[in-house]
Design a protein around this motif. Structure first.
Motif, PDB file in Angstrom:
ATOM      1  N   GLY A   1       0.818  -1.209   0.000  1.00 48.96           N
ATOM      2  CA  GLY A   1       0.000   0.000   0.000  1.00 48.96           C
ATOM      3  C   GLY A   1       0.850   1.257   0.000  1.00 48.96           C
ATOM      4  O   GLY A   1       0.603   2.199  -0.762  1.00 48.96           O
ATOM      5  N   LEU A   2       1.871   1.289   0.860  1.00 50.35           N
ATOM      6  CA  LEU A   2       2.754   2.450   0.909  1.00 50.35           C
ATOM      7  C   LEU A   2       3.531   2.610  -0.395  1.00 50.35           C
ATOM      8  O   LEU A   2       3.709   3.734  -0.880  1.00 50.35           O
ATOM      9  CB  LEU A   2       3.710   2.338   2.097  1.00 50.35           C
ATOM     10  CG  LEU A   2       3.060   2.425   3.474  1.00 50.35           C
ATOM     11  CD1 LEU A   2       4.079   2.090   4.561  1.00 50.35           C
ATOM     12  CD2 LEU A   2       2.417   3.782   3.716  1.00 50.35           C
ATOM     13  N   SER A   3       3.978   1.516  -0.967  1.00 47.86           N
ATOM     14  CA  SER A   3       4.702   1.587  -2.236  1.00 47.86           C
ATOM     15  C   SER A   3       3.813   2.130  -3.343  1.00 47.86           C
ATOM     16  O   SER A   3       4.233   2.994  -4.123  1.00 47.86           O
ATOM     17  CB  SER A   3       5.244   0.215  -2.630  1.00 47.86           C
ATOM     18  OG  SER A   3       6.241  -0.188  -1.735  1.00 47.86           O
ATOM     19  N   LEU A   4       2.579   1.641  -3.429  1.00 48.57           N
ATOM     20  CA  LEU A   4       1.636   2.163  -4.422  1.00 48.57           C
ATOM     21  C   LEU A   4       1.376   3.644  -4.201  1.00 48.57           C
ATOM     22  O   LEU A   4       1.347   4.436  -5.150  1.00 48.57           O
ATOM     23  CB  LEU A   4       0.319   1.397  -4.365  1.00 48.57           C
ATOM     24  CG  LEU A   4       0.331  -0.019  -4.913  1.00 48.57           C
ATOM     25  CD1 LEU A   4      -0.963  -0.742  -4.546  1.00 48.57           C
ATOM     26  CD2 LEU A   4       0.526   0.001  -6.421  1.00 48.57           C
TER      27      LEU A   4
ATOM     28  N   GLY B   1       2.678   6.719  -6.752  1.00 42.52           N
ATOM     29  CA  GLY B   1       1.669   7.458  -7.507  1.00 42.52           C
ATOM     30  C   GLY B   1       1.593   8.942  -7.232  1.00 42.52           C
ATOM     31  O   GLY B   1       0.876   9.671  -7.936  1.00 42.52           O
ATOM     32  N   LEU B   2       2.311   9.432  -6.246  1.00 38.41           N
ATOM     33  CA  LEU B   2       2.221  10.856  -5.917  1.00 38.41           C
ATOM     34  C   LEU B   2       2.965  11.713  -6.937  1.00 38.41           C
ATOM     35  O   LEU B   2       4.025  11.333  -7.421  1.00 38.41           O
ATOM     36  CB  LEU B   2       2.785  11.104  -4.515  1.00 38.41           C
ATOM     37  CG  LEU B   2       1.978  10.491  -3.383  1.00 38.41           C
ATOM     38  CD1 LEU B   2       2.702  10.683  -2.056  1.00 38.41           C
ATOM     39  CD2 LEU B   2       0.585  11.097  -3.314  1.00 38.41           C
ATOM     40  N   ARG B   3       2.406  12.854  -7.223  1.00 33.86           N
ATOM     41  CA  ARG B   3       3.028  13.779  -8.158  1.00 33.86           C
ATOM     42  C   ARG B   3       3.907  14.770  -7.401  1.00 33.86           C
ATOM     43  O   ARG B   3       3.431  15.777  -6.883  1.00 33.86           O
ATOM     44  CB  ARG B   3       1.973  14.538  -8.948  1.00 33.86           C
ATOM     45  CG  ARG B   3       1.228  13.670  -9.908  1.00 33.86           C
ATOM     46  CD  ARG B   3       0.295  14.473 -10.745  1.00 33.86           C
ATOM     47  NE  ARG B   3      -0.439  13.592 -11.630  1.00 33.86           N
ATOM     48  CZ  ARG B   3      -1.449  13.967 -12.358  1.00 33.86           C
ATOM     49  NH1 ARG B   3      -1.857  15.211 -12.315  1.00 33.86           N
ATOM     50  NH2 ARG B   3      -2.059  13.114 -13.126  1.00 33.86           N
ATOM     51  N   VAL B   4       5.164  14.434  -7.338  1.00 33.67           N
ATOM     52  CA  VAL B   4       6.167  15.314  -6.742  1.00 33.67           C
ATOM     53  C   VAL B   4       7.363  15.341  -7.674  1.00 33.67           C
ATOM     54  O   VAL B   4       7.533  14.453  -8.511  1.00 33.67           O
ATOM     55  CB  VAL B   4       6.588  14.845  -5.324  1.00 33.67           C
ATOM     56  CG1 VAL B   4       5.453  15.020  -4.327  1.00 33.67           C
ATOM     57  CG2 VAL B   4       7.061  13.402  -5.323  1.00 33.67           C
TER      58      VAL B   4
ATOM     59  N   GLU C   1      10.037   4.377   5.330  1.00 33.79           N
ATOM     60  CA  GLU C   1      11.369   4.815   4.868  1.00 33.79           C
ATOM     61  C   GLU C   1      11.700   4.259   3.490  1.00 33.79           C
ATOM     62  O   GLU C   1      12.196   4.981   2.621  1.00 33.79           O
ATOM     63  CB  GLU C   1      12.440   4.399   5.878  1.00 33.79           C
ATOM     64  CG  GLU C   1      12.395   5.149   7.178  1.00 33.79           C
ATOM     65  CD  GLU C   1      12.810   6.604   7.037  1.00 33.79           C
ATOM     66  OE1 GLU C   1      13.535   6.951   6.084  1.00 33.79           O
ATOM     67  OE2 GLU C   1      12.394   7.407   7.882  1.00 33.79           O
ATOM     68  N   THR C   2      11.445   2.989   3.283  1.00 28.12           N
ATOM     69  CA  THR C   2      11.746   2.354   2.006  1.00 28.12           C
ATOM     70  C   THR C   2      10.896   2.948   0.887  1.00 28.12           C
ATOM     71  O   THR C   2      11.398   3.250  -0.202  1.00 28.12           O
ATOM     72  CB  THR C   2      11.510   0.830   2.098  1.00 28.12           C
ATOM     73  OG1 THR C   2      12.343   0.312   3.130  1.00 28.12           O
ATOM     74  CG2 THR C   2      11.810   0.132   0.793  1.00 28.12           C
ATOM     75  N   ALA C   3       9.610   3.125   1.145  1.00 26.75           N
ATOM     76  CA  ALA C   3       8.704   3.641   0.116  1.00 26.75           C
ATOM     77  C   ALA C   3       9.047   5.086  -0.264  1.00 26.75           C
ATOM     78  O   ALA C   3       9.043   5.438  -1.449  1.00 26.75           O
ATOM     79  CB  ALA C   3       7.260   3.541   0.590  1.00 26.75           C
ATOM     80  N   ILE C   4       9.373   5.926   0.727  1.00 27.70           N
ATOM     81  CA  ILE C   4       9.689   7.312   0.372  1.00 27.70           C
ATOM     82  C   ILE C   4      11.072   7.422  -0.272  1.00 27.70           C
ATOM     83  O   ILE C   4      11.293   8.305  -1.101  1.00 27.70           O
ATOM     84  CB  ILE C   4       9.520   8.289   1.554  1.00 27.70           C
ATOM     85  CG1 ILE C   4      10.460   7.979   2.699  1.00 27.70           C
ATOM     86  CG2 ILE C   4       8.079   8.348   1.995  1.00 27.70           C
ATOM     87  CD1 ILE C   4      10.383   8.955   3.848  1.00 27.70           C
ATOM     88  N   ALA C   5      11.972   6.523   0.063  1.00 25.87           N
ATOM     89  CA  ALA C   5      13.281   6.521  -0.600  1.00 25.87           C
ATOM     90  C   ALA C   5      13.121   6.217  -2.087  1.00 25.87           C
ATOM     91  O   ALA C   5      13.768   6.842  -2.938  1.00 25.87           O
ATOM     92  CB  ALA C   5      14.219   5.506   0.058  1.00 25.87           C
TER      93      ALA C   5
ATOM     94  N   THR D   1      11.631  10.512  -8.441  1.00 25.78           N
ATOM     95  CA  THR D   1      11.129  11.851  -8.776  1.00 25.78           C
ATOM     96  C   THR D   1      12.143  12.972  -8.596  1.00 25.78           C
ATOM     97  O   THR D   1      11.949  14.056  -9.126  1.00 25.78           O
ATOM     98  CB  THR D   1       9.911  12.198  -7.906  1.00 25.78           C
ATOM     99  OG1 THR D   1      10.333  12.301  -6.534  1.00 25.78           O
ATOM    100  CG2 THR D   1       8.809  11.156  -8.040  1.00 25.78           C
ATOM    101  N   GLY D   2      13.175  12.740  -7.805  1.00 24.04           N
ATOM    102  CA  GLY D   2      14.131  13.795  -7.505  1.00 24.04           C
ATOM    103  C   GLY D   2      13.712  14.691  -6.352  1.00 24.04           C
ATOM    104  O   GLY D   2      14.397  15.660  -6.027  1.00 24.04           O
TER     105      GLY D   2
END
Length: 179
Positions: free
Chosen positions: A24-27, A31-34, A51-55, A61-62
């Motif tokens: 769920g966190l990975s999805l 999918g976020l537009r950043v 931590e893993t998903a936001i990394a 995305t940069g």
């Protein structure tokens, strides 16, 4: 989906079935537009799934990731201290606040509703392009806390069902608030 919709008091169309909190966190963060203009604000206390998903999101995305401590001393922490840490940590670049609701290592329960309210107040002064989204890992609250998803004041929420709900491994949910 009907059962999850009823349980969470949320529209079935706003819920995706997943195989775990991690999925769920990975999805969510995929999918976020950043982009490189934005940052994800998280805490120094968050679970490795967040931590893993936001990394991965940052690499793709940069965008930058910034971590703030939520408290100085777990034995004396207050809800006000937790809310203020996030509120004061949000910068002009912050687009996402990523957090874990109940911390498995310490048992700390973060006041998600109040943090969501603080972010909503901030968003009232921002245009849509600079809106801050609150994303929550809720796995350790699901089945033990009494809540509905709309009242949490978050924008996205992910959890597996195998903890306090005693659901089978390989089942989870991802919810997103319809604006």
């Amino acid at each position: 989906l009907r059962a999850a919709s009823h349980y969470f008091d949320a529209a079935a169309a706003d819920i995706a079935l997943t195989d775990s909190t991690s999925m769920g966190l990975s999805l969510l963060y995929t999918g976020l537009r950043v982009d490189q203009r934005h940052e994800i604000l998280t805490t120094t206390h968050d679970h490795y799934s967040t931590e893993t998903a936001i990394a991965e999101c940052a690499e793709r995305t940069g965008c930058s990731v910034r971590r703030v401590p939520m408290y100085r001393d777990l034995a004396t922490v207050t809800a006000d201290e937790l809310v203020d840490a996030i509120r004061l940590g949000i910068s002009d670049k912050t687009r996402i606040v990523a957090m874990t609701w109940v911390h498995s290592g310490t048992g700390l329960k973060v006041p998600v509703r109040r943090i969501g309210e603080a972010i909503q107040q901030l968003n009232a002064t921002r245009d849509e392009e600079h809106r801050v989204y609150l994303c929550v890992d809720g796995v350790h609250a699901l089945g033990i806390e009494n809540f509905t998803l709309p009242e949490l004041n978050c924008d996205f929420w992910a959890a597996g069902t195998h903890k306090w709900l005693f659901g089978p491994r390989g089942t989870g949910v991802l919810w997103g608030r319809a604006n």
